[in-house]
Design a protein around this motif. Sequence first.
Motif, PDB file in Angstrom:
ATOM      1  N   PRO A  92      37.889  41.830  43.285  1.00 38.82           N
ATOM      2  CA  PRO A  92      39.232  41.904  42.713  1.00 38.82           C
ATOM      3  C   PRO A  92      39.775  40.520  42.368  1.00 38.82           C
ATOM      4  CG  PRO A  92      39.052  43.281  44.673  1.00 38.82           C
ATOM      5  CD  PRO A  92      37.808  42.451  44.622  1.00 38.82           C
ATOM      6  N   TYR A  93      40.672  40.484  41.366  1.00 40.10           N
ATOM      7  CA  TYR A  93      41.220  39.207  40.926  1.00 40.10           C
ATOM      8  C   TYR A  93      41.869  38.425  42.071  1.00 40.10           C
ATOM      9  CZ  TYR A  93      40.575  40.092  35.923  1.00 40.10           C
ATOM     10  OH  TYR A  93      40.035  40.312  34.680  1.00 40.10           O
ATOM     11  N   GLY A  94      42.587  39.117  42.941  1.00 42.09           N
ATOM     12  CA  GLY A  94      43.255  38.428  44.038  1.00 42.09           C
ATOM     13  C   GLY A  94      42.272  37.719  44.944  1.00 42.09           C
ATOM     14  N   ASP A  95      41.155  38.374  45.233  1.00 45.34           N
ATOM     15  CA  ASP A  95      40.135  37.765  46.088  1.00 45.34           C
ATOM     16  C   ASP A  95      39.443  36.606  45.381  1.00 45.34           C
ATOM     17  OD1 ASP A  95      40.800  39.619  47.987  1.00 45.34           O
ATOM     18  OD2 ASP A  95      39.071  40.920  47.626  1.00 45.34           O
ATOM     19  N   VAL A  96      39.212  36.762  44.065  1.00 42.15           N
ATOM     20  CA  VAL A  96      38.603  35.669  43.303  1.00 42.15           C
ATOM     21  C   VAL A  96      39.526  34.454  43.321  1.00 42.15           C
ATOM     22  CG1 VAL A  96      37.757  34.903  41.043  1.00 42.15           C
ATOM     23  CG2 VAL A  96      37.321  37.251  41.808  1.00 42.15           C
ATOM     24  N   ALA A  97      40.808  34.695  43.128  1.00 39.23           N
ATOM     25  CA  ALA A  97      41.775  33.597  43.136  1.00 39.23           C
ATOM     26  C   ALA A  97      41.776  32.874  44.479  1.00 39.23           C
ATOM     27  CB  ALA A  97      43.169  34.138  42.812  1.00 39.23           C
ATOM     28  N   THR A  98      41.730  33.646  45.571  1.00 35.94           N
ATOM     29  CA  THR A  98      41.687  33.033  46.902  1.00 35.94           C
ATOM     30  C   THR A  98      40.419  32.205  47.075  1.00 35.94           C
ATOM     31  OG1 THR A  98      42.969  34.852  47.865  1.00 35.94           O
ATOM     32  CG2 THR A  98      41.647  33.521  49.374  1.00 35.94           C
ATOM     33  N   THR A  99      39.297  32.749  46.640  1.00 36.16           N
ATOM     34  CA  THR A  99      38.021  32.039  46.748  1.00 36.16           C
ATOM     35  C   THR A  99      38.054  30.711  46.013  1.00 36.16           C
ATOM     36  OG1 THR A  99      36.741  34.075  47.008  1.00 36.16           O
ATOM     37  CG2 THR A  99      35.559  32.160  46.142  1.00 36.16           C
ATOM     38  N   LEU A 100      38.700  30.708  44.826  1.00 31.16           N
ATOM     39  CA  LEU A 100      38.730  29.505  43.995  1.00 31.16           C
ATOM     40  C   LEU A 100      39.968  28.655  44.246  1.00 31.16           C
ATOM     41  CD1 LEU A 100      37.387  30.983  40.633  1.00 31.16           C
ATOM     42  CD2 LEU A 100      36.119  29.803  42.449  1.00 31.16           C
ATOM     43  N   ASP A 101      40.795  29.073  45.219  1.00 35.36           N
ATOM     44  CA  ASP A 101      41.990  28.321  45.603  1.00 35.36           C
ATOM     45  C   ASP A 101      42.910  28.101  44.399  1.00 35.36           C
ATOM     46  OD1 ASP A 101      43.736  26.998  47.288  1.00 35.36           O
ATOM     47  OD2 ASP A 101      42.742  25.048  47.061  1.00 35.36           O
ATOM     48  N   MET A 102      43.280  29.209  43.747  1.00 32.59           N
ATOM     49  CA  MET A 102      44.167  29.139  42.598  1.00 32.59           C
ATOM     50  C   MET A 102      45.055  30.375  42.558  1.00 32.59           C
ATOM     51  SD  MET A 102      41.215  29.830  39.694  1.00 32.59           S
ATOM     52  CE  MET A 102      42.273  29.270  38.366  1.00 32.59           C
ATOM     53  N   GLN A 103      46.077  30.355  41.717  1.00 31.35           N
ATOM     54  CA  GLN A 103      46.967  31.491  41.576  1.00 31.35           C
ATOM     55  C   GLN A 103      46.289  32.597  40.772  1.00 31.35           C
ATOM     56  OE1 GLN A 103      50.071  31.741  43.102  1.00 31.35           O
ATOM     57  NE2 GLN A 103      49.372  29.838  44.085  1.00 31.35           N
ATOM     58  N   GLU A 104      46.658  33.854  41.079  1.00 29.60           N
ATOM     59  CA  GLU A 104      45.986  34.974  40.414  1.00 29.60           C
ATOM     60  C   GLU A 104      46.180  34.978  38.897  1.00 29.60           C
ATOM     61  OE1 GLU A 104      45.926  39.853  40.438  1.00 29.60           O
ATOM     62  OE2 GLU A 104      46.403  38.786  42.295  1.00 29.60           O
ATOM     63  N   PRO A 105      47.365  34.713  38.354  1.00 25.22           N
ATOM     64  CA  PRO A 105      47.494  34.686  36.894  1.00 25.22           C
ATOM     65  C   PRO A 105      46.553  33.683  36.233  1.00 25.22           C
ATOM     66  CG  PRO A 105      49.655  34.795  37.890  1.00 25.22           C
ATOM     67  CD  PRO A 105      48.685  34.533  39.011  1.00 25.22           C
ATOM     68  N   ALA A 106      46.424  32.513  36.838  1.00 26.30           N
ATOM     69  CA  ALA A 106      45.504  31.503  36.303  1.00 26.30           C
ATOM     70  C   ALA A 106      44.061  31.978  36.401  1.00 26.30           C
ATOM     71  CB  ALA A 106      45.682  30.182  37.050  1.00 26.30           C
ATOM     72  N   CYS A 107      43.753  32.685  37.478  1.00 30.37           N
ATOM     73  CA  CYS A 107      42.404  33.224  37.661  1.00 30.37           C
ATOM     74  C   CYS A 107      42.091  34.267  36.584  1.00 30.37           C
ATOM     75  CB  CYS A 107      42.285  33.835  39.059  1.00 30.37           C
ATOM     76  SG  CYS A 107      40.700  34.609  39.378  1.00 30.37           S
ATOM     77  N   ARG A 108      43.058  35.124  36.290  1.00 32.23           N
ATOM     78  CA  ARG A 108      42.866  36.135  35.249  1.00 32.23           C
ATOM     79  C   ARG A 108      42.593  35.485  33.883  1.00 32.23           C
ATOM     80  NH1 ARG A 108      44.450  41.485  36.079  1.00 32.23           N
ATOM     81  NH2 ARG A 108      45.203  41.919  38.212  1.00 32.23           N
TER      82      ARG A 108
END
Length: 295
Positions: free
Chosen positions: A134-150
């Motif tokens: 999920p995007y939220g988990d990817v964002a956490t993994t990459l240490d970034m905000q979810e909108p930026a991750c998307r």
Amino acid sequence: MSDISTDAVFENARSRLLGLAYRILGSRADAEDAVQDTYLKWQGADHAAIEGADAWLTTACTRRCIDLLRSAHRSRTEYVGSWLPEPVLTPDEDTPEVQLSLSSSLTTAFLLLLERLTPKERAAYLLHEIFDMPYGDVATTLDMQEPACRKLVSRAKSRVDAAQVRHVTPASAQRRLLAAFQSAIASGNPAALAGLLSQQVELSADGGGKVSALAHVLHGESDVLSFISKDLHQYWSDYEWDFAGINGGGGIVLRKEGQASVVVSFSYDADGLANGIYIVRNPDKLARLDGTLVA
């Protein structure tokens, strides 16, 4: 957790971590180093404070891969000749499910495309699109905000989709290509092979400065067929040929006295014509070929 249970948790995740690390790095050797570094970090972690072991391991492995990828980028700019991903053996199964999951994310063409992405784009795309995180988990993994991750995933997905490197070529078409490729080299007559190549086909060879190989990429059907029917007909006459699953598709391992000396893999366009021929001769990249499969 006891030491035994924490080791068991890691071993259960090892295959998945290796598959992720290889896709990020394009190198089996570097992927194994990343997984080993993750294991050492896991050994020293406070397991009682870890809520989800799989998420923790994925994050640790991904971050280590990004560090290694940044270092690898510098060395690849100084690489002698064409750089190709380290080839890996993959399960040679003829089911649509296996082909789809392997061929779309392990092919040489796909891994080469990932080389054009930034390290974080590459990791984000793989985690979300290939490993269904999920995007939220990817964002956490990459240490970034979810909108930026998307946005990161969307940008990477646009580039991958535009390149059309994630379609699956039927096994029957791959087998015809392999047979015609071998026949062209054995006989010096490329007639049967000609009808199976895209007019825009490219041939790349990776010797890494360790062994002789083409110094540049060949472009176009005419030059590629000439090289295969003349040069490879002469160079490869005394090799033993093995057909094998290479990077999620049909490939070839050429051996001398049982030792892998050449690995060949292919990419295909949407019409099933070969548009890429990839030859790896760098002995450093063939050293682990007969190891465990990558999935």
